[in-house]
Design an enzyme around this catalytic site. Structure first.
Site, short mmCIF file in Angstrom:
data_model
loop_
_atom_site.label_atom_id
_atom_site.label_comp_id
_atom_site.label_asym_id
_atom_site.label_seq_id
_atom_site.Cartn_x
_atom_site.Cartn_y
_atom_site.Cartn_z
N ASN A 1 54.85 106.72 102.01
CA ASN A 1 53.40 106.56 101.83
C ASN A 1 52.78 106.32 103.20
O ASN A 1 52.89 105.23 103.76
CB ASN A 1 53.15 105.37 100.89
CG ASN A 1 51.68 105.04 100.76
OD1 ASN A 1 50.82 105.82 101.15
ND2 ASN A 1 51.38 103.87 100.20
N TRP A 2 52.13 107.35 103.72
CA TRP A 2 51.55 107.25 105.07
C TRP A 2 50.31 106.37 105.10
O TRP A 2 49.80 106.05 106.16
CB TRP A 2 51.19 108.64 105.59
CG TRP A 2 52.37 109.53 105.90
CD1 TRP A 2 53.69 109.32 105.57
CD2 TRP A 2 52.33 110.76 106.62
NE1 TRP A 2 54.46 110.35 106.04
CE2 TRP A 2 53.66 111.26 106.69
CE3 TRP A 2 51.31 111.51 107.22
CZ2 TRP A 2 53.98 112.46 107.33
CZ3 TRP A 2 51.63 112.71 107.85
CH2 TRP A 2 52.96 113.16 107.90
N LYS A 3 49.76 106.04 103.95
CA LYS A 3 48.49 105.29 103.86
C LYS A 3 47.41 105.98 104.70
O LYS A 3 47.44 107.19 104.84
CB LYS A 3 48.71 103.83 104.27
CG LYS A 3 49.89 103.20 103.54
CD LYS A 3 49.87 101.71 103.61
CE LYS A 3 51.13 101.17 102.98
NZ LYS A 3 51.11 99.73 102.77
N GLY B 1 54.24 95.56 103.46
CA GLY B 1 53.70 95.47 104.82
C GLY B 1 53.90 94.10 105.45
O GLY B 1 53.30 93.81 106.50
N GLY C 1 56.38 102.43 103.12
CA GLY C 1 55.11 102.47 103.83
C GLY C 1 55.33 102.59 105.33
O GLY C 1 55.56 103.68 105.87
N GLY C 2 55.30 101.47 106.02
CA GLY C 2 55.35 101.43 107.48
C GLY C 2 56.45 102.29 108.10
O GLY C 2 56.20 103.04 109.05
N SER D 1 58.58 96.81 102.34
CA SER D 1 59.32 96.59 103.58
C SER D 1 60.73 97.19 103.56
O SER D 1 61.67 96.61 104.12
CB SER D 1 59.36 95.09 103.91
OG SER D 1 58.05 94.59 104.08
N GLU E 1 56.67 97.47 93.28
CA GLU E 1 56.29 97.02 94.61
C GLU E 1 55.69 95.62 94.55
O GLU E 1 54.47 95.48 94.32
CB GLU E 1 55.24 97.98 95.21
CG GLU E 1 55.74 99.38 95.40
CD GLU E 1 55.00 100.06 96.55
OE1 GLU E 1 55.67 100.58 97.43
OE2 GLU E 1 53.76 100.03 96.58
N HIS F 1 48.53 102.08 93.31
CA HIS F 1 49.08 101.29 94.43
C HIS F 1 48.34 99.96 94.50
O HIS F 1 47.13 99.90 94.20
CB HIS F 1 48.91 102.08 95.74
CG HIS F 1 49.68 101.46 96.88
ND1 HIS F 1 49.20 100.39 97.58
CD2 HIS F 1 50.89 101.75 97.40
CE1 HIS F 1 50.09 100.05 98.51
NE2 HIS F 1 51.12 100.86 98.42
N GLU G 1 47.11 98.44 96.86
CA GLU G 1 45.92 98.48 97.72
C GLU G 1 44.74 99.11 96.96
O GLU G 1 43.59 98.72 97.16
CB GLU G 1 46.24 99.22 99.03
CG GLU G 1 47.12 98.36 99.93
CD GLU G 1 48.06 99.11 100.86
OE1 GLU G 1 47.85 100.31 101.09
OE2 GLU G 1 49.02 98.47 101.34
C1 PEP Z 1 53.76 100.73 100.40
O1 PEP Z 1 52.68 100.78 100.93
O2 PEP Z 1 53.91 101.33 99.33
C2 PEP Z 1 54.83 99.96 101.03
C3 PEP Z 1 55.90 99.71 100.33
O3 PEP Z 1 54.63 99.55 102.33
P1 PEP Z 1 55.71 98.89 103.33
O4 PEP Z 1 56.98 99.71 103.22
O5 PEP Z 1 55.10 98.96 104.66
O6 PEP Z 1 55.96 97.49 102.86
#
Ligand code: PEP
Length: 249
Positions: free
Chosen positions: A9-11, A172, A233-234, A212, A166, A94, A96
């Site tokens: 997920n590039w956000k 994050g 994500g990251g 993470s 999640e 998600h 967010e």
């Molecule tokens: C996400 O945004 O779905 C996510 C899991 O982010 P991260 O891996 O950065 O925690």
């Protein structure tokens, strides 16, 4: 045997030009058939990403859409626009979107229903806040998220849904759920699906963990019996993503 699915997920990161650069670094290393790999990019990057990914097994997704077909919904994109641009997956619900953009369970249900009707493959996110985890009421919360999202979803559509567990406190933050914590909730979600449908859906539906995930913890997390891959994500914005995709080697 469920095939693992690892989605990045590039956000809200990467311009179209940066998309070209990142895909040129990741494409050959992530091009595998052992697991399903999905790059979930900002909507404006889909066309560029589609061109860059041609000839590979890597699939494309978007991070959101609206459940109407067309019309006066300024700023939104439809399922058909996504499919026509070459993406097949879409993230729904998600944390967010739920938190910042106030999407509730009813809206998420409408999106899940529409995604299936349109032929998109949804990745449905769920997960609790740190407060609910500490109060030990996270299972009730997740159960409600799942039951409400699957309202009106057929057995076949359910099988073609990917669920991403999640926990918000792990997104994050660098704070991963332990593999036992992640497994406990993924197994719990699988049981809920079993009660909503039957054993066949329960055993076929894929449930990811997200929060993470990195090159150092992917193998242990994805080795758990009820965790069928990850939503990342990251780390999906770095070459590290290739190591996550190739977590077995
Ligand atoms: C996400 O945004 O779905 C996510 C899991 O982010 P991260 O891996 O950065 O925690």
């Amino acid at each position: 045997m469920r095939k693992k699915i690892i989605a990045g997920n590039w956000k809200m990161n990467m311009t179209p030009s940066e998309t070209k650069e990142l895909i040129s670094k990741l494409k050959s290393k992530c091009d595998t058939n052992d697991v399903d790999v999905v790059f979930v990019v900002p909507s404006i990057d889909v066309t560029t990403a589609y061109e860059c990914l041609k000839g590979s097994n890597i699939k494309l997704g978007t991070q959101n859409f609206y459940f109407e077909d067309k019309g006066a919904f300024t700023g939104e994109i439809s399922a058909n626009m996504i499919l026509d641009a070459g993406a097949t997956y879409v993230i729904i619900g998600h944390s967010e979107r739920r938190g910042i953009f106030k999407e509730d369970n009813a809206m998420i249900n409408k999106k899940l229903v529409k995604a299936h009707k349109a032929g998109l493959l949804p990745i449905l996110c769920c997960g609790e806040s740190i407060e609910l985890r500490e109060k030990n009421t996270y299972k009730e919360f997740i159960s409600e998220q799942i039951k409400s999202a699957f309202n009106g979803i057929s057995e076949n559509e359910a099988k073609n849904t990917v669920i991403a567990y999640e926990p918000i406190w792990a997104i994050g933050t660098g704070k991963t759920a332990t593999s036992d914590q992640a497994e406990e909730v993924c197994a719990f979600i699988r049981d809920i699906i079993g009660t909503l449908y039957n054993d066949s859906v329960k055993n076929e539906i894929r449930i990811q963990y997200g929060g993470s995930v990195n090159a150092g913890n992917a193998k242990e997390l994805f080795g758990k019996p009820d965790i069928d891959g990850g939503l990342v994500g990251g780390a999906s914005l770095k070459e590290e993503f290739a190591s996550i995709v190739n977590y077995k080697s």
